[in-house]
Design an enzyme around this catalytic site. Structure first.
Site, PDB file in Angstrom:
ATOM      1  N   TYR A  38       0.709  -1.274  -0.036  1.00 15.57           N
ATOM      2  CA  TYR A  38      -0.101   0.161  -0.134  1.00 15.57           C
ATOM      3  C   TYR A  38       0.938   1.099   0.123  1.00 15.57           C
ATOM      4  O   TYR A  38       1.583   1.442   0.814  1.00 15.57           O
ATOM      5  CB  TYR A  38      -1.035   0.116   1.371  1.00 15.57           C
ATOM      6  CG  TYR A  38      -1.705   1.268   1.346  1.00 15.57           C
ATOM      7  CD1 TYR A  38      -2.249   2.112   0.409  1.00 15.57           C
ATOM      8  CD2 TYR A  38      -2.469   1.567   2.686  1.00 15.57           C
ATOM      9  CE1 TYR A  38      -2.963   2.924   0.591  1.00 15.57           C
ATOM     10  CE2 TYR A  38      -3.156   2.683   2.808  1.00 15.57           C
ATOM     11  CZ  TYR A  38      -3.650   3.066   1.784  1.00 15.57           C
ATOM     12  OH  TYR A  38      -4.433   4.440   1.827  1.00 15.57           O
TER      13      TYR A  38
ATOM     14  N   LYS B 183      -1.984  -1.717  -3.897  1.00 13.94           N
ATOM     15  CA  LYS B 183      -2.848  -0.630  -3.740  1.00 13.94           C
ATOM     16  C   LYS B 183      -1.990   0.696  -3.812  1.00 13.94           C
ATOM     17  O   LYS B 183      -1.326   1.084  -2.916  1.00 13.94           O
ATOM     18  CB  LYS B 183      -3.597  -0.551  -2.286  1.00 13.94           C
ATOM     19  CG  LYS B 183      -4.613   0.644  -2.001  1.00 13.94           C
ATOM     20  CD  LYS B 183      -5.144   0.631  -0.727  1.00 13.94           C
ATOM     21  CE  LYS B 183      -6.268   1.979  -0.668  1.00 13.94           C
ATOM     22  NZ  LYS B 183      -6.679   1.712   0.811  1.00 13.94           N
TER      23      LYS B 183
END
Length: 288
Positions: free
Chosen positions: A135, A163
């Site tokens: 992320y 992400k």
């Protein structure tokens, strides 16, 4: 491919009036999300107020969500922090709760080097058998993980996706172009979903899906069905909601919006504070 699905929700953590985790509300929220387009759930991420959850609370939440979901969708546990040793400890414990994967945020506050980022993620990934979602969110962590660092990490066998919330389309396109087969890129920004899909992203880890999940699922479906005109039209229609939910510190507006649509999830923990009347009216106005 999208091994975890096209639309994942970065789920808020429901609280009761004492700001303790409310498991009944959690079940109601899960049912709402799965009925409205979510293919998977990310639990105890930033939107889940992870910095204010204790390790014990996180693990109990993971267990409860896994049990209640009962195989209906993938459950991805947010186990990362700015402390590598603590991230490893939480990840190992989460593995025993039955979650399907873990999400590791870039270590915040320390402002480490790219080599430091690589070694941090590598150490945690090598401590678990679970698939890992990276992320990258420099707006919160104060450090951007470059495409080159992401691509190094993508060579690790269980690092399967990222992400990406850097807002840098050139960086995201570079990752997609050079990633090993099977490594996937999810948009971490609702408002950039279509551009990221257009350069080869597989889906979205969303906040807005709490309240416009079916519409977001329709938009993503339209894109992959090559109905670009409909996808673009839906994107433009949803943009005020996607942006409005970040008009004040997230996830406070999302929790207010859920209240508005009849899915109450309680308040937020300090240092977040409740919206005032004018701010609440703005959030409510997004759904008139």
């Amino acid at each position: 491919m999208a091994q975890f699905g096209r639309l994942l929700t970065a789920m808020v953590t429901p609280f009761n009036d004492q700001l303790e985790i409310d498991y009944k509300r959690t079940e109601q929220l899960i049912d709402h999300l799965l009925a409205n387009g979510s293919d998977g759930l990310v639990v105890s991420g930033t939107t889940g107020e992870s910095p204010t959850l204790t390790k014990t609370e996180k693990l109990e939440l993971f267990r409860h969500v896994v049990s209640y979901v009962n195989g209906r969708c993938p459950v991805i546990a947010g186990t990362g922090s700015n402390d590598t040793a603590s991230s490893i400890e939480c990840t190992k414990a989460a593995e025993e709760t039955g979650v399907d994967a873990i999400m590791l945020v870039a270590p915040y506050y320390s402002r480490t080097s790219q080599e430091g980022l690589y070694q941090h993620f590598k150490a945690v990934a090598e401590a678990t058998n679970l698939p890992v979602m990276l992320y990258n969110v420099p707006g919160r962590t104060a450090v951007n993980m470059t495409a080159q660092t992401t691509l190094r990490l993508a060579e690790l066998p269980n690092v399967v996706c990222i992400k990406e919330a850097s807002g840098n389309l050139s960086q995201i396109a570079t990752i997609i172009e050079h990633a090993p087969e099977g490594f996937e890129v999810y948009s971490g920004d609702d408002g950039l979903t279509l551009p990221i899909l257009a350069v080869g992203g597989v889906g979205l880890v969303s906040v807005a899906s709490h309240v416009v999940g079916s519409e977001l699922a329709d938009m993503i479906h339209a894109y992959f069905e090559k109905d670009n005109q409909r996808a673009a039209s839906l994107h433009r229609k949803l943009l005020p909601v996607m942006e409005g939910l970040f008009a004040y510190p997230s996830p406070t507006p999302t929790k207010v919006a859920l209240e508005k649509i009849g899915v109450p999830v309680g308040g937020v923990r300090l240092p977040l504070v409740e919206l005032n009347e004018q701010e609440r009216d703005f959030v409510f106005s997004l759904f008139k």
